[in-house]
Design a protein around this motif. Structure first.
Motif, PDB file in Angstrom:
ATOM      1  N   GLN A  88       0.828  -1.206   0.000  1.00 36.80           N
ATOM      2  CA  GLN A  88       0.000   0.000   0.000  1.00 36.80           C
ATOM      3  C   GLN A  88       0.865   1.259   0.000  1.00 36.80           C
ATOM      4  O   GLN A  88       0.596   2.198  -0.760  1.00 36.80           O
ATOM      5  N   ASP A  89       1.905   1.286   0.815  1.00 38.27           N
ATOM      6  CA  ASP A  89       2.769   2.461   0.868  1.00 38.27           C
ATOM      7  C   ASP A  89       3.539   2.648  -0.435  1.00 38.27           C
ATOM      8  O   ASP A  89       3.702   3.773  -0.924  1.00 38.27           O
ATOM      9  N   LEU A  90       4.035   1.551  -1.002  1.00 36.57           N
ATOM     10  CA  LEU A  90       4.806   1.639  -2.238  1.00 36.57           C
ATOM     11  C   LEU A  90       3.947   2.142  -3.393  1.00 36.57           C
ATOM     12  O   LEU A  90       4.394   2.945  -4.214  1.00 36.57           O
ATOM     13  N   LEU A  91       2.709   1.671  -3.454  1.00 36.25           N
ATOM     14  CA  LEU A  91       1.811   2.115  -4.524  1.00 36.25           C
ATOM     15  C   LEU A  91       1.364   3.558  -4.304  1.00 36.25           C
ATOM     16  O   LEU A  91       1.175   4.306  -5.264  1.00 36.25           O
ATOM     17  N   ALA A  92       1.217   3.941  -3.046  1.00 38.00           N
ATOM     18  CA  ALA A  92       0.816   5.324  -2.755  1.00 38.00           C
ATOM     19  C   ALA A  92       1.864   6.308  -3.270  1.00 38.00           C
ATOM     20  O   ALA A  92       1.532   7.405  -3.733  1.00 38.00           O
ATOM     21  N   ASP A  93       3.129   5.922  -3.214  1.00 40.06           N
ATOM     22  CA  ASP A  93       4.191   6.786  -3.734  1.00 40.06           C
ATOM     23  C   ASP A  93       4.075   6.998  -5.238  1.00 40.06           C
ATOM     24  O   ASP A  93       4.661   7.939  -5.787  1.00 40.06           O
ATOM     25  N   LEU A  94       3.322   6.116  -5.909  1.00 41.64           N
ATOM     26  CA  LEU A  94       3.115   6.239  -7.355  1.00 41.64           C
ATOM     27  C   LEU A  94       1.725   6.768  -7.670  1.00 41.64           C
ATOM     28  O   LEU A  94       1.224   6.607  -8.793  1.00 41.64           O
ATOM     29  N   ASP A  95       1.086   7.376  -6.663  1.00 43.06           N
ATOM     30  CA  ASP A  95      -0.238   7.980  -6.842  1.00 43.06           C
ATOM     31  C   ASP A  95      -1.301   6.954  -7.228  1.00 43.06           C
ATOM     32  O   ASP A  95      -2.227   7.255  -7.989  1.00 43.06           O
ATOM     33  N   VAL A  96      -1.156   5.732  -6.704  1.00 49.89           N
ATOM     34  CA  VAL A  96      -2.181   4.705  -6.885  1.00 49.89           C
ATOM     35  C   VAL A  96      -3.019   4.652  -5.612  1.00 49.89           C
ATOM     36  O   VAL A  96      -2.488   4.455  -4.515  1.00 49.89           O
ATOM     37  N   VAL A  97      -4.319   4.851  -5.753  1.00 50.97           N
ATOM     38  CA  VAL A  97      -5.234   4.861  -4.611  1.00 50.97           C
ATOM     39  C   VAL A  97      -5.638   3.424  -4.278  1.00 50.97           C
ATOM     40  O   VAL A  97      -5.988   2.644  -5.161  1.00 50.97           O
ATOM     41  N   TRP A  98      -5.583   3.108  -2.993  1.00 46.73           N
ATOM     42  CA  TRP A  98      -5.876   1.753  -2.496  1.00 46.73           C
ATOM     43  C   TRP A  98      -7.240   1.761  -1.826  1.00 46.73           C
ATOM     44  O   TRP A  98      -7.481   2.543  -0.913  1.00 46.73           O
ATOM     45  N   GLN A  99      -8.114   0.880  -2.259  1.00 43.43           N
ATOM     46  CA  GLN A  99      -9.456   0.754  -1.666  1.00 43.43           C
ATOM     47  C   GLN A  99      -9.591  -0.628  -1.044  1.00 43.43           C
ATOM     48  O   GLN A  99      -9.366  -1.645  -1.702  1.00 43.43           O
ATOM     49  N   GLN A 100      -9.920  -0.666   0.242  1.00 43.41           N
ATOM     50  CA  GLN A 100     -10.117  -1.932   0.956  1.00 43.41           C
ATOM     51  C   GLN A 100     -11.589  -2.027   1.315  1.00 43.41           C
ATOM     52  O   GLN A 100     -12.128  -1.159   2.002  1.00 43.41           O
ATOM     53  N   ARG A 101     -12.248  -3.080   0.880  1.00 41.67           N
ATOM     54  CA  ARG A 101     -13.695  -3.181   1.053  1.00 41.67           C
ATOM     55  C   ARG A 101     -14.098  -4.641   1.207  1.00 41.67           C
ATOM     56  O   ARG A 101     -13.268  -5.555   1.077  1.00 41.67           O
ATOM     57  N   ALA A 102     -15.366  -4.837   1.508  1.00 45.29           N
ATOM     58  CA  ALA A 102     -15.921  -6.186   1.544  1.00 45.29           C
ATOM     59  C   ALA A 102     -16.356  -6.596   0.143  1.00 45.29           C
ATOM     60  O   ALA A 102     -16.685  -5.744  -0.688  1.00 45.29           O
ATOM     61  N   ALA A 103     -16.360  -7.881  -0.125  1.00 41.54           N
ATOM     62  CA  ALA A 103     -16.832  -8.373  -1.416  1.00 41.54           C
ATOM     63  C   ALA A 103     -18.314  -8.067  -1.560  1.00 41.54           C
ATOM     64  O   ALA A 103     -19.083  -8.181  -0.603  1.00 41.54           O
TER      65      ALA A 103
END
Length: 603
Positions: A459-474
């Protein structure tokens, strides 16, 4: 030629191949012949010798006694003249790993049908493929032809036994299309009923193949390449070989003439092709020392499968993007699904990547009802660790180095001359080379990602590339992950994977410490009623939702279930679904300005 094989579709209705093995100079002490117990690329003892239904030998017209030594070896009595061993092989395995024969097609891997001549495995091998009674059948294989007819039946030559078993053979009335990639002839054949747009398939695969050849640098490690594909109603799989791959796919996943977009199934098929093609470098030639050479009689243990299957799984979809076949968001959708598949397994907290690689012989290829709680896939988590390595290296070197450089160095030092040097990479050498090539101290990351079960810093590595992380239920049983603009609220669940059953709903997997396990339910149990109402696959969620009170807490539900043929009752308190589904999205306003992101994706 001192070793000659001949294979014939002998009794199609009974699914039997007839094989003749002629040994010009048999061992004077009594020739031993043996069949592999497993096939490279699929790490499970499959005991192919169990499919030999009859075997006999003769020399100079006289029958020679054969003694079975163990599960897959026979020894002939000593003879002074050439020895001929004849046997029949039952072939009804539709997978890419074995052999198959019916009135529609014949297919075989050499590991399933060709006995090795002990002590002469390094000798050249001649192979004659005899046609069946079906005059429409043709032969497709990457094995070099010596003298064949227009349909491909006739004589072939392998450099040695290892070469002989690394060129699968298809015999059927298949369709085909050819293309050139980086100056190398490629061919795609499709067996089975289909309506594939072959020119489009060739156009798209050409992009993938050209990208990968250029990635490792020309020349390619093969003179030509063959995609052997079987189209079926439902199936998926692939197995790599030195100049070909055997594939199986849903016929609906192949592109149709009227389609212009890349549908999900076709994207998956292209990813499969990309994966197996990448193996031409990473595992067929860059390979663990434990596989150089293979010992096909027993398990070959390595803790490096994460590097060969996991890294290949990282690049397979990334190559689709870099080859210009999918968009960055489409790639992020695929990455979301990989992350989700790992997040949904409790086994990621139990088994580390090195252990997953080592234990593949007893765990990965032998899944059971408890596998999600006990193991992690070195394919999927290995791909995520490869992503962490790549992004960490890029970040530490200001984009001057990457995992790409590591792979190219591996090719130059281990793969390029493998055919002559035969040197595999030792268990510790991969990490040492990666740090030497990049100049980055990756020791902490290797400890975290390979030898612990701690979460990866994705999550941190992708955030540095401006990729938004969404964590949700199926949002449904079909939800494999991906971005949702309006995620559905978390539902009440049993924390179990279910399937429809004639009596109700069957528990396929019960997750550790979940509602079903706490209540004493187990995999295989069939739920028949909740609170006196019949349970079906379509109303299970509704019945579970009835447990939720106005204060959002859940009450216990009375459940009736069968375990085998015994009815029992228990109390189950559903829990809120775990947020185990991930979606990724690029911040569009930053993408065009983000040199780091564009360099990673190579777009």
């Amino acid at each position: 030629m001192s070793i000659q094989y001949k294979i014939t579709p002998h009794h199609i209705a009974a699914h039997l191949f007839a094989v003749e093995l002629t040994i010009e100079q048999p061992d004077a002490a009594g020739q031993i012949v043996h069949l592999p117990s497993w096939i490279p690329g699929s790490y499970l003892l499959r005991e192919f010798a169990k499919h030999i239904v009859s075997i006999e030998a003769e020399s100079a017209g006289v029958r020679v006694p054969l003694t079975k030594l163990d599960k897959s070896s026979w020894q002939a009595a000593a003879v002074a003249a050439p020895l001929r061993v004849t046997y029949q092989v039952y072939a009804f395995d539709l997978s890419v790993r074995g052999a198959y024969l019916d009135h529609e097609r014949g297919f075989f891997n050499g590991t399933s049908v060709f006995l090795a001549v002990a002590g002469q495995e390094d000798q050249p091998c001649g192979l004659t493929i005899v046609p069946s009674q079906n005059n429409a059948w043709k032969v497709a294989t990457s094995m070099p032809a010596q003298q064949v007819d227009a349909a491909g039946f006739g004589q072939y030559l392998a450099q040695n036994y290892d070469d002989l078993i690394d060129h699968p053979v298809e015999m059927s009335d298949f369709s085909q299309v050819e293309f050139m990639a980086a100056g190398v002839p490629h061919r795609i054949i499709i067996a089975g009923r289909h309506q594939a747009d072959l020119p489009r398939l060739a156009h798209d695969l050409q992009k993938i193949c050209e990208y990968q050849i250029q990635f490792f640098a020309t020349p390619a490690p093969f003179k030509d390449y063959l995609f052997l594909t079987l189209a079926v109603g439902e199936g998926y799989g692939g197995l790599e070989h030195r100049a070909s791959t055997a594939l199986i796919c849903n016929r609906s996943d192949l592109p149709w003439a009227h389609e212009t977009e890349i549908k999900d199934g076709y994207r998956q098929f292209l990813g499969l092709c990309s994966h197996e093609y990448f193996h031409s470098w990473n595992v067929k030639r860059i390979k663990p020392a434990a596989y150089a050479p293979y010992d096909l009689s027993q398990e070959n243990y390595s803790r490096l499968l994460w590097a060969f299957e996991g890294i290949t799984s990282y690049y397979d979809d990334l190559c689709l993007l870099r080859a210009g076949l999918i968009t960055p968001q489409s790639y992020l959708d695929l990455l979301s699904q990989t992350i989700t598949s790992v997040e949904r397994g409790y086994g990621r907290l139990v088994q580390n990547l090195e252990d997953a690689s080592f234990d593949t012989w007893i765990k990965y290829y032998r899944p059971d009802e408890n596998s999600p709680n006990a193991l992690v896939s070195y394919y999927t988590k290995g791909a995520l660790f490869a992503l962490c390595l790549d992004l960490t290296i890029r970040q530490a070197t200001q984009q001057q180095k990457s995992l790409d450089d590591v792979m190219r160095a591996l090719w130059q030092e281990y793969g390029l001359n493998f055919e002559t040097a035969g040197r595999g990479i030792a268990e510790s050498e991969w990490e040492t080379l990666a740090q030497r090539v990049t100049g980055v101290d990756l020791s902490d990351l290797f400890e975290l990602g390979l030898r612990s079960t701690a979460p990866l810093p994705l999550q941190d590595l992708l955030a540095d590339l401006d990729v938004v992380w969404q964590q949700r239920a199926a949002d449904s049983a079909q939800d494999r992950g991906g971005w949702r603009a309006n995620p559905a609220p978390s539902k009440l669940t049993l924390a179990a994977k279910t399937a429809s059953d004639p009596l109700g709903v069957k528990l396929v997997n019960v997750m550790a410490a979940g509602a079903a396990e706490v209540a004493g339910l187990a995999a295989g149990d069939v739920l028949v009623a909740i609170e006196g109402l019949r349970v079906t696959a379509s109303n299970l969620d509704v019945l579970l939702a009835s447990a939720q009170g106005v204060d959002r807490s859940a009450r216990a539900l009375r459940v009736h279930a069968f375990r085998r043929d015994e009815l029992f009752e228990c109390q189950v308190t559903p829990i809120s679904a775990v947020l185990d589904t991930v979606g990724l999205k690029m911040q569009a306003e930053f993408f065009n300005d983000s040199k780091a992101t564009r360099k990673w994706l190579d777009v």
